[in-house]
Write a protein that holds these residues in place. Structure first.
Motif, PDB file in Angstrom:
ATOM      1  N   VAL A   1      78.283 -39.785 -48.551  1.00  0.00           N
ATOM      2  CA  VAL A   1      77.156 -39.328 -49.367  1.00  0.00           C
ATOM      3  C   VAL A   1      77.633 -38.342 -50.425  1.00  0.00           C
ATOM      4  N   TYR A   2      78.524 -37.456 -50.024  1.00  0.00           N
ATOM      5  CA  TYR A   2      79.081 -36.444 -50.928  1.00  0.00           C
ATOM      6  C   TYR A   2      79.805 -37.110 -52.100  1.00  0.00           C
ATOM      7  N   LEU A   3      80.687 -38.052 -51.798  1.00  0.00           N
ATOM      8  CA  LEU A   3      81.487 -38.694 -52.847  1.00  0.00           C
ATOM      9  C   LEU A   3      80.630 -39.574 -53.746  1.00  0.00           C
ATOM     10  N   VAL A   4      79.707 -40.326 -53.155  1.00  0.00           N
ATOM     11  CA  VAL A   4      78.843 -41.201 -53.959  1.00  0.00           C
ATOM     12  C   VAL A   4      77.953 -40.371 -54.878  1.00  0.00           C
ATOM     13  N   THR A   5      77.363 -39.304 -54.345  1.00  0.00           N
ATOM     14  CA  THR A   5      76.513 -38.436 -55.159  1.00  0.00           C
ATOM     15  C   THR A   5      77.318 -37.788 -56.279  1.00  0.00           C
ATOM     16  N   PHE A   6      78.517 -37.338 -55.947  1.00  0.00           N
ATOM     17  CA  PHE A   6      79.394 -36.732 -56.944  1.00  0.00           C
ATOM     18  C   PHE A   6      79.689 -37.721 -58.073  1.00  0.00           C
ATOM     19  N   LEU A   7      80.022 -38.951 -57.725  1.00  0.00           N
ATOM     20  CA  LEU A   7      80.360 -39.952 -58.739  1.00  0.00           C
ATOM     21  C   LEU A   7      79.145 -40.332 -59.582  1.00  0.00           C
ATOM     22  N   VAL A   8      77.992 -40.476 -58.940  1.00  0.00           N
ATOM     23  CA  VAL A   8      76.770 -40.847 -59.669  1.00  0.00           C
ATOM     24  C   VAL A   8      76.415 -39.762 -60.682  1.00  0.00           C
ATOM     25  N   VAL A   9      76.428 -38.513 -60.249  1.00  0.00           N
ATOM     26  CA  VAL A   9      76.096 -37.405 -61.149  1.00  0.00           C
ATOM     27  C   VAL A   9      77.105 -37.305 -62.280  1.00  0.00           C
ATOM     28  N   THR A  10      78.401 -37.407 -61.945  1.00  0.00           N
ATOM     29  CA  THR A  10      79.457 -37.293 -62.951  1.00  0.00           C
ATOM     30  C   THR A  10      79.368 -38.416 -63.988  1.00  0.00           C
ATOM     31  N   CYS A  11      79.222 -39.638 -63.514  1.00  0.00           N
ATOM     32  CA  CYS A  11      79.162 -40.787 -64.433  1.00  0.00           C
ATOM     33  C   CYS A  11      77.910 -40.734 -65.303  1.00  0.00           C
ATOM     34  N   TRP A  12      76.809 -40.332 -64.715  1.00  0.00           N
ATOM     35  CA  TRP A  12      75.561 -40.274 -65.492  1.00  0.00           C
ATOM     36  C   TRP A  12      75.670 -39.256 -66.617  1.00  0.00           C
ATOM     37  N   ILE A  13      76.172 -38.067 -66.308  1.00  0.00           N
ATOM     38  CA  ILE A  13      76.304 -37.025 -67.320  1.00  0.00           C
ATOM     39  C   ILE A  13      77.323 -37.441 -68.386  1.00  0.00           C
ATOM     40  N   PHE A  14      78.422 -38.065 -67.953  1.00  0.00           N
ATOM     41  CA  PHE A  14      79.468 -38.451 -68.898  1.00  0.00           C
ATOM     42  C   PHE A  14      78.983 -39.526 -69.867  1.00  0.00           C
TER      43      PHE A  14
ATOM     44  N   ARG B   1      76.023 -40.442 -70.532  1.00  0.00           N
ATOM     45  CA  ARG B   1      74.802 -40.057 -71.246  1.00  0.00           C
ATOM     46  C   ARG B   1      75.127 -39.516 -72.634  1.00  0.00           C
ATOM     47  N   THR B   2      76.292 -38.900 -72.779  1.00  0.00           N
ATOM     48  CA  THR B   2      76.674 -38.312 -74.069  1.00  0.00           C
ATOM     49  C   THR B   2      77.882 -38.989 -74.718  1.00  0.00           C
ATOM     50  N   PHE B   3      78.625 -39.776 -73.948  1.00  0.00           N
ATOM     51  CA  PHE B   3      79.871 -40.349 -74.470  1.00  0.00           C
ATOM     52  C   PHE B   3      79.635 -41.239 -75.681  1.00  0.00           C
ATOM     53  N   PHE B   4      78.668 -42.149 -75.593  1.00  0.00           N
ATOM     54  CA  PHE B   4      78.440 -43.091 -76.686  1.00  0.00           C
ATOM     55  C   PHE B   4      77.750 -42.413 -77.876  1.00  0.00           C
ATOM     56  N   LEU B   5      77.103 -41.272 -77.643  1.00  0.00           N
ATOM     57  CA  LEU B   5      76.504 -40.531 -78.748  1.00  0.00           C
ATOM     58  C   LEU B   5      77.575 -39.825 -79.565  1.00  0.00           C
ATOM     59  N   VAL B   6      78.616 -39.332 -78.890  1.00  0.00           N
ATOM     60  CA  VAL B   6      79.706 -38.643 -79.579  1.00  0.00           C
ATOM     61  C   VAL B   6      80.532 -39.619 -80.401  1.00  0.00           C
ATOM     62  N   GLY B   7      80.787 -40.798 -79.830  1.00  0.00           N
ATOM     63  CA  GLY B   7      81.516 -41.830 -80.556  1.00  0.00           C
ATOM     64  C   GLY B   7      83.000 -41.572 -80.709  1.00  0.00           C
ATOM     65  N   GLN B   8      83.585 -40.815 -79.773  1.00  0.00           N
ATOM     66  CA  GLN B   8      85.017 -40.539 -79.808  1.00  0.00           C
ATOM     67  C   GLN B   8      85.645 -40.894 -78.469  1.00  0.00           C
ATOM     68  N   ALA B   9      86.862 -41.441 -78.537  1.00  0.00           N
ATOM     69  CA  ALA B   9      87.559 -41.835 -77.309  1.00  0.00           C
ATOM     70  C   ALA B   9      88.316 -40.639 -76.737  1.00  0.00           C
ATOM     71  N   ASP B  10      87.583 -39.721 -76.129  1.00  0.00           N
ATOM     72  CA  ASP B  10      88.225 -38.590 -75.472  1.00  0.00           C
ATOM     73  C   ASP B  10      87.400 -38.213 -74.238  1.00  0.00           C
ATOM     74  N   MET B  11      87.927 -37.272 -73.458  1.00  0.00           N
ATOM     75  CA  MET B  11      87.294 -36.870 -72.197  1.00  0.00           C
ATOM     76  C   MET B  11      86.772 -35.443 -72.253  1.00  0.00           C
ATOM     77  N   ARG B  12      86.550 -34.932 -73.459  1.00  0.00           N
ATOM     78  CA  ARG B  12      86.129 -33.548 -73.588  1.00  0.00           C
ATOM     79  C   ARG B  12      84.783 -33.290 -72.917  1.00  0.00           C
ATOM     80  N   VAL B  13      83.871 -34.246 -73.032  1.00  0.00           N
ATOM     81  CA  VAL B  13      82.567 -34.082 -72.397  1.00  0.00           C
ATOM     82  C   VAL B  13      82.714 -34.000 -70.882  1.00  0.00           C
TER      83      VAL B  13
END
Length: 237
Positions: free
Chosen positions: A23-36, A38-50
């Motif tokens: 549960v811990y790992l799945v929740t961690f991944l879901v939250v991380t991926c959602w936040i990432f 959510r803004t990655f395609f808006l920024v439009g840059q191939a980096d991991m700064r977000v």
């Protein structure tokens, strides 16, 4: 060293004997991926700064959650007394619990590597800051974990241990931010150096400074030492 490895392996395996780790790992991944994403395609840059900018705040809650039951549950179930009767040094037990928690954090970070590989497949990803960012997260996670373990040793209530751990981590994370150090005057430099976040930002840029490494190792060592003294006091009682 063998005793530390044996206990750490048992502690790490104990995470997966119940649904807690999953549960811990799945929740961690879901939250991380959602936040990432959510803004990655808006920024439009191939980096991991977000990704690296939000991870300290995700760690702020997830790492103390992994640490809150390490000592509190032992005290609540009465197994701490049994642990003290074994032919083990208290120091070995503390280090083993820390190693097991750090292994869980490393597992969670390892599961986020597909994000970096996906970004690399989309564009030209600079791997220097990515490697530095993951190394910085491992140091930051270790610092949060040592604080969380220290909070867990104070009480047998996991909720209190979690809240105390989050509060302590939050104070140290915010100490180096301009919001806190900006109006501190002569103490601004000290607060900036004390901040966990400022050292993480330095490493996440891909520049591993020995001063940042020494700082994190010092924080981890200090809180593990306090943890050891608390456990020794409990043992004497």
């Amino acid at each position: 060293m063998k005793a530390i490895w044996t206990i750490a392996r048992r502690e790490y395996a104990a995470y997966f004997t119940s649904p807690i780790a999953y549960v811990y790992l799945v929740t961690f991944l879901v939250v991380t991926c959602w936040i990432f994403f959510r803004t990655f395609f808006l920024v439009g840059q191939a980096d991991m700064r977000v990704f690296f900018s939000v991870m300290p705040w995700i760690f702020l809650f997830f790492v103390p959650a992994a640490a809150m039951g390490k000592w509190a549950e032992e005290r609540k179930q009465g197994t701490l007394e049994i642990l003290f009767t074994l032919p083990l040094r208290d120091r070995d037990v503390v280090l083993a619990k820390f190693a097991a928690g750090l292994a869980l954090i490393a597992t969670a970070l390892l599961l986020t590597l597909p994000l970096a590989l996906s970004v690399a497949g989309i564009g030209d990803l600079d791997w220097g800051p990515v490697i530095g960012g993951y190394l910085g997260l491992l140091f930051l996670g270790g610092a949060f974990l040592s604080i969380g373990l220290c909070a867990s040793a104070f009480t047998e209530n996991q909720i209190i241990a979690f809240i105390t751990g989050v509060a302590a981590c939050f104070v140290l994370l915010m100490a180096g931010t301009p919001l806190v150090s900006g109006g501190a005057g002569a103490a601004a430099g000290v607060l900036s150096y004390m901040g966990l976040g400022s050292h993480f930002e330095s490493i996440s840029r891909g520049v591993v400074d020995s001063r940042d490494v020494v700082y994190y190792l010092s924080v981890i060592g200090f809180f593990l030492y306090v943890n050891l003294k608390i456990i020794e006091a409990r043992a004497r009682k």
